[in-house]
Design a protein around this motif. Structure first.
Motif, mmCIF file in Angstrom:
data_model
loop_
_atom_site.group_PDB
_atom_site.id
_atom_site.type_symbol
_atom_site.label_atom_id
_atom_site.label_comp_id
_atom_site.label_asym_id
_atom_site.label_seq_id
_atom_site.Cartn_x
_atom_site.Cartn_y
_atom_site.Cartn_z
ATOM 1 N N GLN A 121 0.768 -1.199 0.137
ATOM 2 C CA GLN A 121 -0.112 0.030 0.202
ATOM 3 C C GLN A 121 0.915 1.228 -0.039
ATOM 4 O O GLN A 121 0.629 2.377 -0.660
ATOM 5 C CB GLN A 121 -1.054 -0.189 1.298
ATOM 6 C CG GLN A 121 -1.881 1.355 1.088
ATOM 7 C CD GLN A 121 -2.715 1.343 2.422
ATOM 8 O OE1 GLN A 121 -3.595 0.507 2.578
ATOM 9 N NE2 GLN A 121 -2.728 2.251 3.160
ATOM 10 N N THR B 225 -5.922 4.993 2.108
ATOM 11 C CA THR B 225 -5.526 4.221 0.949
ATOM 12 C C THR B 225 -4.496 4.548 0.020
ATOM 13 O O THR B 225 -4.065 4.189 -0.924
ATOM 14 C CB THR B 225 -6.632 3.846 0.101
ATOM 15 O OG1 THR B 225 -7.164 4.772 -0.727
ATOM 16 C CG2 THR B 225 -7.780 2.886 0.584
ATOM 17 N N THR C 18 -9.759 3.289 -5.537
ATOM 18 C CA THR C 18 -9.008 2.812 -4.040
ATOM 19 C C THR C 18 -10.471 2.590 -3.083
ATOM 20 O O THR C 18 -11.226 3.503 -2.972
ATOM 21 C CB THR C 18 -7.980 3.613 -3.531
ATOM 22 O OG1 THR C 18 -8.697 4.665 -2.887
ATOM 23 C CG2 THR C 18 -7.083 3.781 -4.273
ATOM 24 N N THR D 43 -7.251 -2.323 -0.708
ATOM 25 C CA THR D 43 -6.123 -2.364 0.523
ATOM 26 C C THR D 43 -6.531 -1.523 1.776
ATOM 27 O O THR D 43 -7.521 -0.519 1.694
ATOM 28 C CB THR D 43 -4.861 -1.326 -0.109
ATOM 29 O OG1 THR D 43 -4.047 -1.455 0.853
ATOM 30 C CG2 THR D 43 -5.257 -0.115 -0.502
ATOM 31 N N PRO D 44 -6.589 -2.095 2.778
ATOM 32 C CA PRO D 44 -5.938 -3.261 3.071
ATOM 33 C C PRO D 44 -6.541 -4.514 2.953
ATOM 34 O O PRO D 44 -7.736 -4.265 2.989
ATOM 35 C CB PRO D 44 -5.214 -2.908 4.508
ATOM 36 C CG PRO D 44 -6.172 -1.822 5.150
ATOM 37 C CD PRO D 44 -6.761 -1.213 4.018
ATOM 38 N N THR E 192 -1.325 -3.575 4.054
ATOM 39 C CA THR E 192 -0.414 -2.435 4.903
ATOM 40 C C THR E 192 0.977 -3.079 5.527
ATOM 41 O O THR E 192 1.504 -2.198 6.496
ATOM 42 C CB THR E 192 -1.239 -1.797 5.909
ATOM 43 O OG1 THR E 192 -2.281 -2.884 6.750
ATOM 44 C CG2 THR E 192 -2.383 -0.910 5.216
#
Length: 798
Positions: free
Chosen positions: A410, A442, A515, A543-544, A621
């Motif tokens: 990330q 993000t 994201t 993400t995550p 992450t």
């Protein structure tokens, strides 16, 4: 409307009604012989919208307009395109058949200039709003101005307004000051199973007014308006306004005699009202009472032309009768209803259609030559096919990123996007980002600081103006390149769908990147599937991900998303472990978005890479140690194709560990601990289970078709591994993601992963709990393959 245009539109409406009805009848006749399939729902819904669509396509719309057609009105759409010359007879005859006209309008499956695919109700409606925002974005940049601003139009049913994503989109449209959007509600007051509740139109009107839309109520047709001006007309109008929906539908189905009895019983006064009713035959009375504005061409054309004079969003609530003009009109069961052969013959005779000439475009028309001439002058079709294209944007050979000793993917993503933001070229200018209220978390913050947030009007960052220290600068301006959304993930994917079709809809290339938190992909999954079905092109960064987001607990930990990435058509899924892998994949992704080649697979990877598509990046992450290496052309190709040997197995290999994503340190540690107990241990870094699997399946199909030389990337990787070798697969996701690897060359396999909801804890706690740690991998390896005990395997505490 002038008399000539009115006459032409009336003729066209009759033709559209006939062709769509005949198409459905023909399909049912053919399909019932094949598999018993019935498509009754199309018959009633198509009749409901034939007049509205005639008014739109043959009078109101312009070439720059884009329209999402109500799913069950697809026969009307195909019939209109047939009259325009954009659809073929053989496809109409094969409606709902293989390679025929599609059941629901489809950008990718139909050949007749579909703007937006529909089918999953509500999504096509919301797509028009986000397409309007995309059009505003392009205009603000000075792109695509030659074409002019078009109206983004949706045709939807009143029951379709139950869909929650429509209201999520309305809110987002209000935030972004949406313009040039028309939603035409087919207010036939029937759903699939029932008649809608009383007074629903008032709720619709209030909702749209609250969001700043203009609302146009189209209720009374020309015949009704004329009757209202007669003595007793006001009383008739009052009765119509107060009549319950179910009763109005039932009387419509029963016809003129039933109307007469009910009206005379309830408002007959032996005076003006009675005379108004008695002056009309049963047929004329039925025509009057079903003459709602949604079936009145002059009323519709006038409303659309008036709305065209401004750019405010408009909701038209058009009263209609479901099944209008057909014997099943108004019946509550008409969604599944079909006309009998006798009823079809009556309709054929009334329209002067000769047997054997059912498909003739101008059969039954009084003046075919005049209608042909009129069709050539229809504005919407004047410039021919409206599907656009845009040149590809050159992508740099590499995406530069400074890699630290320990990083997360990330973090690497944020640095890569920041690097792009510093560029002064067309590539960086054409990137547009969007996120549902998680821009900073993000790692898009640095990108936004440099490139700004988009808005039609400039808005200053108050914190900056007040000299309050902040890491982020939130300036909104037409020059901005980030579309900040509210927290609804459905809106994110619909926004990406609209941005990702800009080259086709507006002739301008965009490179969209969205994201969101990885587990919440599932909250917008219907819209993601819809975007891919339309062949929209975008990058989505989830993400995550996984239980690696340990302290957040099960609500924020994703399990199934790797399988979603594998199963979703039109979406290439990647899960890199290292930042240099991510940089390689993102460079490929920006190029892949723009491809539009042939479907034949590449005979090296057996992937259909020439076709292109969207890309999903599953990232973490978790900071892990980064390898110090140079990515050469061969390694880059392996990374993009799905896997490479981080440690190549020896000729007598007894064990392979295959991993994906954030569990790389555990896999690397396990290989080191196994080295003295198992020979020639290999370590396979899987960057895309999706592409590995797709290539393998394609190569198998090729061999089945006689191409005996076909070998996929994963088959070449595993081809020399001894048959007695075992494979342990591991990832922070569902174990089935990599479980198929053992089937490639027949190796015994044990797949580790996460199958149940996570819980709060440290990464070490959760990896140990789910068997993703090095000890869990060692246990699986020891149990899978015979050999001496693994010295570093600790006893599990009971």
């Amino acid at each position: 409307m002038n008399d000539e245009r009115t006459a032409a539109l009336v003729e066209l409406e009759r033709k559209v009604r006939w062709l769509s009805t005949w198409m459905i009848h023909h399909a049912n006749h053919i399909r019932s012989n094949d598999d018993g399939l019935k498509v009754g729902g199309h018959q009633a819904s198509s009749a409901s919208l034939s007049t509205i669509m005639t008014a739109l396509y043959f009078a109101a719309l312009r070439p720059e307009d884009r329209i999402a057609v109500k799913p069950h009105a697809s026969p009307v759409f195909h019939a209109i395109q047939y009259l325009f010359g954009n659809q073929t007879r053989d496809r109409l005859e094969n409606f709902r058949g293989y390679k025929g006209a599609q059941s629901y309008p489809s950008r990718t499956k139909d050949a007749d200039d579909v703007d937006f695919s529909t089918g999953s109700v509500g999504l096509g409606v919301a797509q028009t709003l986000f397409s309007s925002l995309t059009q505003d974005y392009l205009t603000a940049k000075g792109w695509g101005e030659d074409a002019g601003k078009g109206k983004m139009v949706a045709l939807l049913g009143d029951a379709e307004m139950d869909e929650g994503n429509i209201f999520e989109a309305l809110l987002e449209g209000w935030k972004h000051d949406v313009r040039n959007t028309w939603w035409v509600v087919d207010y036939n007051r029937q759903s699939l199973d029932a008649v809608v509740r009383e007074g629903l139109w008032e709720r619709f009107e209030a909702i749209f007014h609250n969001f700043g839309w203009e609302v146009v109520i189209l209720k009374y047709g020309s015949l009704q308006q004329q009757a209202f001006r007669e003595p007793g007309g006001e009383e008739l109008k009052r009765w119509i306004d107060e009549c319950p929906n179910q009763l109005y539908s039932a009387l419509t189905f029963q016809g003129g005699a039933a109307w007469r009895k009910r009206l005379m019983d309830e408002i007959g006064d032996q005076g003006p009202v009675s005379r108004l009713i008695e002056r009309r035959s049963d047929g004329e009375l039925a025509a009057l009472m079903s003459n709602l504005a949604g079936h009145d061409l002059p009323a519709l054309v006038d409303a659309f032309e008036t709305a065209r004079k401004h750019d405010r969003p408009v909701c038209f609530i058009a009263y209609t009768v479901k099944g209008y003009g057909l014997p099943l009109a108004g019946h509550k069961d008409n969604h599944a209803g079909l006309m009998t052969p006798g009823q079809l013959e009556t309709l054929r005779t009334s329209l002067s259609i000769r047997p054997g000439h059912e498909w003739d475009p101008f059969e039954g028309v009084k003046d075919p030559q005049a209608l042909r001439h009129f069709l050539k002058r229809v504005p919407f079709n004047a410039k021919g096919p409206r599907r656009k294209s845009a040149p590809a944007v050159a992508i740099p050979d590499t995406l530069e990123v400074e890699i630290a000793g320990s990083m997360s993917t990330q973090q690497g993503f944020g640095l890569l996007m920041h690097g792009i933001s510093k560029r002064k070229d067309a590539f960086a200018d054409r990137v547009v980002t969007t996120s549902p209220d998680v821009t900073v978390s993000t790692n898009l913050g640095a990108w936004v600081n440099r490139r700004g947030l988009f808005a039609r009007e400039e808005m200053a960052d108050i914190f900056k103006a007040e000299r309050i220290p902040s890491t982020f600068t939130w300036n909104f301006a037409p020059s901005g390149q980030h579309m900040e959304l509210g927290i609804a993930e459905m809106n994110l994917f619909l926004m990406l769908s609209a941005l990702g079709l800009s080259h086709s809809l507006f002739g301008e290339r965009l490179l969209p990147v969205g994201t969101l938190y990885d587990p919440f992909i599932e909250r917008g999954l219907d819209a993601l599937n819809y975007a891919c079905y339309q062949d929209a092109r975008f990058i989505i960064a989830g993400t995550p991900s996984g239980v690696t987001l340990a302290p957040e607990g099960g609500a924020h930990q994703s399990i199934a998303t790797p399988l979603i990435g594998m199963a979703q058509d039109g979406l290439a899924s990647f899960e890199p472990a290292f930042v240099d892998e991510l940089a390689t994949i993102m460079r490929f992704a920006f190029d892949y978005l723009q491809r539009d080649g042939e479907e034949e697979p590449d005979e090296t990877s057996w992937l259909r890479d020439a076709v292109g598509g969207s890309v999903y990046l599953r990232m973490s992450t978790r900071s892990i140690e980064q390898p110090r290496r140079s990515i050469d052309e061969r390694l880059a190709e392996d990374i993009v194709n799905g896997a490479y040997w981080l440690r190549k197995p020896g000729p007598n290999a007894e064990m392979i560990i295959a991993y994906a994503g954030a569990v790389a340190p555990e896999a690397i540690e396990a290989v080191g601990l196994l080295a003295e107990a198992r020979r020639d241990v290999g370590l396979l870094a899987v960057t895309s289970a999706d592409r590995l699997n797709a290539g393998w399946n394609a190569a198998q199909r090729a061999r089945e078709e006689g191409l005996v030389h076909a070998r996929s990337h994963v088959e070449r990787l595993l081809g020399d591994v001894p048959s007695h070798c075992g494979i342990v697969t591991v990832l922070d996701g569902h174990p089935a993601t990599l479980a198929w690897l053992g089937s490639v060359c027949g190796h015994r396999t044990r797949s580790l992963g996460v199958e149940h909801f996570g819980q709060t804890g440290t990464i070490a706690d959760l990896y140990r709990h789910y068997g993703l740690d090095a000890q869990g991998i060692l246990r699986a390896a020891a149990a899978l393959t015979p050999g001496k005990p693994v010295r570093h395997l600790r006893q599990i505490a009971v």
